[in-house]
Design a protein around this motif. Structure first.
Motif, short mmCIF file in Angstrom:
data_model
loop_
_atom_site.label_atom_id
_atom_site.label_comp_id
_atom_site.label_asym_id
_atom_site.label_seq_id
_atom_site.Cartn_x
_atom_site.Cartn_y
_atom_site.Cartn_z
N TYR A 1 0.81 -1.21 0.00
CA TYR A 1 0.00 0.00 0.00
C TYR A 1 0.85 1.27 0.00
N GLN A 2 0.27 2.32 -0.58
CA GLN A 2 0.80 3.66 -0.34
C GLN A 2 0.55 3.96 1.14
N ILE A 3 1.49 4.68 1.76
CA ILE A 3 1.33 4.98 3.18
C ILE A 3 1.47 6.48 3.41
N GLY A 4 0.91 6.93 4.52
CA GLY A 4 1.00 8.36 4.81
C GLY A 4 0.71 8.68 6.25
N TRP A 5 1.18 9.84 6.65
CA TRP A 5 0.88 10.41 7.96
C TRP A 5 0.12 11.72 7.74
N PHE A 6 -0.91 11.90 8.52
CA PHE A 6 -1.76 13.07 8.45
C PHE A 6 -1.87 13.67 9.85
N ARG A 7 -2.28 14.92 9.90
CA ARG A 7 -2.51 15.53 11.21
C ARG A 7 -3.71 16.45 11.15
N GLN A 8 -4.31 16.63 12.31
CA GLN A 8 -5.44 17.54 12.42
C GLN A 8 -5.36 18.28 13.73
N ALA A 9 -5.25 19.59 13.62
CA ALA A 9 -5.23 20.46 14.79
C ALA A 9 -6.65 20.97 15.06
N PRO A 10 -6.94 21.36 16.30
CA PRO A 10 -8.29 21.85 16.62
C PRO A 10 -8.72 22.99 15.70
N GLY A 11 -9.89 22.86 15.13
CA GLY A 11 -10.43 23.91 14.27
C GLY A 11 -9.89 23.93 12.86
N LEU A 12 -8.98 23.03 12.55
CA LEU A 12 -8.38 23.00 11.22
C LEU A 12 -8.72 21.69 10.50
N SER B 1 9.11 6.56 6.95
CA SER B 1 9.80 5.33 6.59
C SER B 1 8.89 4.15 6.84
N ARG B 2 9.28 3.01 6.31
CA ARG B 2 8.51 1.79 6.56
C ARG B 2 9.46 0.63 6.79
N ASP B 3 9.01 -0.33 7.56
CA ASP B 3 9.74 -1.57 7.79
C ASP B 3 8.82 -2.70 7.34
N ASN B 4 9.07 -3.20 6.15
CA ASN B 4 8.17 -4.21 5.59
C ASN B 4 8.22 -5.52 6.37
N ALA B 5 9.38 -5.84 6.92
CA ALA B 5 9.52 -7.09 7.67
C ALA B 5 8.62 -7.09 8.91
N ASP B 6 8.50 -5.91 9.53
CA ASP B 6 7.70 -5.81 10.76
C ASP B 6 6.30 -5.26 10.50
N ASN B 7 6.01 -4.95 9.23
CA ASN B 7 4.68 -4.42 8.88
C ASN B 7 4.39 -3.11 9.61
N MET B 8 5.40 -2.23 9.63
CA MET B 8 5.32 -0.99 10.38
C MET B 8 5.63 0.20 9.48
N MET B 9 5.14 1.36 9.86
CA MET B 9 5.58 2.63 9.29
C MET B 9 5.94 3.58 10.43
N TYR B 10 6.76 4.56 10.11
CA TYR B 10 7.26 5.49 11.12
C TYR B 10 7.23 6.92 10.60
N LEU B 11 7.21 7.86 11.55
CA LEU B 11 7.35 9.26 11.23
C LEU B 11 8.34 9.86 12.22
N GLN B 12 9.51 10.22 11.72
CA GLN B 12 10.50 10.91 12.53
C GLN B 12 10.28 12.40 12.38
N MET B 13 10.08 13.07 13.50
CA MET B 13 9.81 14.51 13.50
C MET B 13 10.90 15.22 14.28
#
Length: 130
Positions: free
Chosen positions: A32-43, A71-83
């Motif tokens: 799958y395509q993967i993504g991170w999204f965010r939502q702040a109050p009122g936005l 990033s993603r780790d296919n072996a562990d079925n994980m995705m990450y977001l480094q901020m």
């Protein structure tokens, strides 16, 4: 059970770093395509980091470019977001998502804030404050 579950949110000071994790279960995240999204109050919800499944191409809006890394780790079925270099305006609930490439053919398309994705996590709160 088909689901995405985020973890790693919390309180961090401005200039600090945080790493979010998203665990997929019941399906193979690699397809799958993967993504991170965010939502702040009122936005509205916005896409902040997305990655294509076929070639690993990433997309970041200008607001986070150079600070966030997906990033993603296919072996562990994980995705990450480094901020890094977090700012108070990064405060929001962060969600991970996965979508079929037929719905989102590119990383940039994946980051369109459509509510219609194949899978959504329930979100994790990130608060940037001193």
């Amino acid at each position: 059970q088909l689901q995405l579950v985020e973890s790693g949110g919390g309180l961090v000071q401005p200039g600090g770093s945080l790493r979010l994790s998203c665990a997929a279960s019941g399906f193979t995240l690699e397809r799958y395509q993967i993504g991170w999204f965010r939502q702040a109050p009122g936005l509205e919800r916005e896409g902040v980091s997305c990655m294509s499944s076929s070639d690993g191409i990433t997309y970041y809006p200008d607001s986070v470019k150079g600070r966030f890394t997906i990033s993603r780790d296919n072996a562990d079925n994980m995705m990450y977001l480094q901020m890094n270099s977090l700012k108070p305006e990064d405060t929001a609930v962060y969600y991970c998502a996965a979508d079929d490439s037929e719905n989102a053919p590119t990383a940039q398309a994946m980051c369109y804030p459509s509510e219609v994705k194949d899978y959504w996590g329930k979100g994790t709160l990130v608060t940037v404050s001193s």
